[in-house]
Design a protein around this motif. Structure first.
Motif, mmCIF file in Angstrom:
data_model
loop_
_atom_site.group_PDB
_atom_site.id
_atom_site.type_symbol
_atom_site.label_atom_id
_atom_site.label_comp_id
_atom_site.label_asym_id
_atom_site.label_seq_id
_atom_site.Cartn_x
_atom_site.Cartn_y
_atom_site.Cartn_z
ATOM 1 N N LYS A 2 0.833 -1.206 0.000
ATOM 2 C CA LYS A 2 0.000 0.000 0.000
ATOM 3 C C LYS A 2 0.864 1.251 0.000
ATOM 4 N N LEU A 10 -7.455 0.749 -3.341
ATOM 5 C CA LEU A 10 -6.656 1.944 -3.625
ATOM 6 C C LEU A 10 -7.292 2.820 -4.700
ATOM 7 N N ALA A 20 2.457 1.671 -3.508
ATOM 8 C CA ALA A 20 1.463 2.105 -4.486
ATOM 9 C C ALA A 20 1.060 3.553 -4.259
ATOM 10 N N PHE A 66 -8.528 1.714 -7.764
ATOM 11 C CA PHE A 66 -8.470 1.178 -9.119
ATOM 12 C C PHE A 66 -9.785 0.475 -9.435
ATOM 13 N N LYS A 76 -5.591 -10.937 -6.628
ATOM 14 C CA LYS A 76 -5.087 -9.765 -5.898
ATOM 15 C C LYS A 76 -5.793 -8.477 -6.311
ATOM 16 N N GLU A 77 -6.848 -8.596 -7.130
ATOM 17 C CA GLU A 77 -7.543 -7.410 -7.624
ATOM 18 C C GLU A 77 -8.108 -6.560 -6.496
ATOM 19 N N TYR A 106 -5.974 -3.709 -5.080
ATOM 20 C CA TYR A 106 -5.911 -2.498 -5.893
ATOM 21 C C TYR A 106 -7.237 -1.749 -5.904
ATOM 22 N N GLU A 107 -8.337 -2.470 -5.819
ATOM 23 C CA GLU A 107 -9.636 -1.801 -5.760
ATOM 24 C C GLU A 107 -9.739 -0.936 -4.502
ATOM 25 N N ALA A 159 -3.064 -7.037 -12.326
ATOM 26 C CA ALA A 159 -2.905 -7.638 -11.010
ATOM 27 C C ALA A 159 -2.737 -9.145 -11.132
ATOM 28 N N ARG A 172 -6.789 3.495 -12.727
ATOM 29 C CA ARG A 172 -7.195 4.602 -11.864
ATOM 30 C C ARG A 172 -6.880 5.889 -12.590
#
Length: 74
Positions: free
Chosen positions: A13, A50, A16, A52, A43-44, A47-48, A39, A66
């Motif tokens: 985190k 964050l 990123a 994305f 692991k999606e 990122y979601e 990803a 994003r």
């Protein structure tokens, strides 16, 4: 990518967020860009969280994107 034994400690985190902040800081006033990645399968969700969003497809893991916006021109 963070080695499995170090996951869950905020390292991914932090990396990123640092990269996104850098990209955001390079935008001209009123500018816009997007950051895209693929990803690893499963692991999606990381990122979601964050900001994305999944893109169509997903042959080797979902592509995510994003959009970043520059500050309004003054």
């Amino acid at each position: 990518m963070v080695a499995p034994e170090y996951q869950g400690r905020g390292i991914g985190k932090a990396v990123a967020e640092k990269l996104l902040a850098y990209a955001q800081s390079r935008l001209p006033p009123g500018g816009r860009t997007s950051v895209q990645l693929i990803a690893a399968g499963g692991k999606e969700g990381f990122y979601e969280k964050l900001g994305f969003r999944k893109m169509p497809g997903g042959g080797c893991g979902f592509a995510l994107r994003r959009v970043l916006h520059g500050h309004p021109a003054e």
